[in-house]
Design a protein around this motif. Structure first.
Motif: not given
Length: 218
Positions: A39-53
């Protein structure tokens, strides 16, 4: 100290502490450590790609049991593909109106649950680029809102007509969260605590030779 193993799946460990890697978790249930990491990894991948999620939690229900639903989670792969296709179609419509669409790789984490029912249901965390989607839109509009895309994708995954999809996608109260780089992801702890419910041990389908948790692989 070694965490206890999940009795029905000894490959998994029970997490019983109030924080996971510095983030609060649901303390009302026993949680699976490996699921929390995913779960944490999936969230981190999104925040890595986009400054606003934009993150939202939904529940996906199944109208009746089928052989496939009982034996596999293929419906979740079809749901992800169908939702991605709808987002891509939306982006193309923006291009046709001379607007430049923002990129959006949708990511998700899901937990399969079944307790006292003949059919499973799925608790799902969905993550979007907030520059493209900042809310679910009007849930009752049926006019191409993000919610409408989610519901249409779920009907497609279930292989049922859209007219039969009413009530199958449930949005709980206060389900949306914003993860903004500009405020150092102030809502992340609250989101992680809420979404960690997906990682709980009870009502999972252990012992049925299928996964009880899954999510985006990249």
């Amino acid at each position: 100290m070694t965490n206890k193993r999940v009795p029905d799946n000894t490959n998994l460990s029970i997490w019983s502490q109030p924080l996971y890697q510095g983030l609060p978790v649901n303390t009302k249930h026993q949680l699976v450590e490996q699921y929390l990491q995913k779960l944490k990894t999936i969230i981190e991948r999104s925040t890595h790609d986009y400054p606003r999620v934009f993150a939202v939690i939904v529940q996906l229900h199944c109208p009746y049991p089928t052989r496939e639903l009982v034996a596999s989670n293929r419906v979740m792969g079809r749901f992800k593909d169908a939702l991605t296709a709808r987002i891509e179609a939306y982006q193309k419509r923006l291009i046709n109106t001379n607007r430049v669409p923002e990129p959006c790789q949708v990511r998700m984490a899901w937990g399969r649950e079944q307790s006292g029912s003949h059919v499973p249901h799925f608790h799902v965390l969905l993550l979007f680029n907030r520059e493209l989607f900042h809310s679910l839109g009007d849930i009752n509009s049926g006019k191409g809102s993000l919610y409408d895309m989610i519901q249409g994708a779920w009907c497609s995954a279930l292989k049922i007509p859209p007219a039969y999809g009413t009530g199958l996608v449930h949005v709980p109260g206060n389900a949306g969260y914003y993860l903004n780089q500009s405020d150092n992801y102030a809502q992340l702890p609250e989101l992680f605590q809420r979404a960690s419910y997906i990682c709980k041990v009870d009502t999972k389908c252990f012992g049925q030779v299928l996964h009880s948790f899954g999510g985006s692989r990249r």
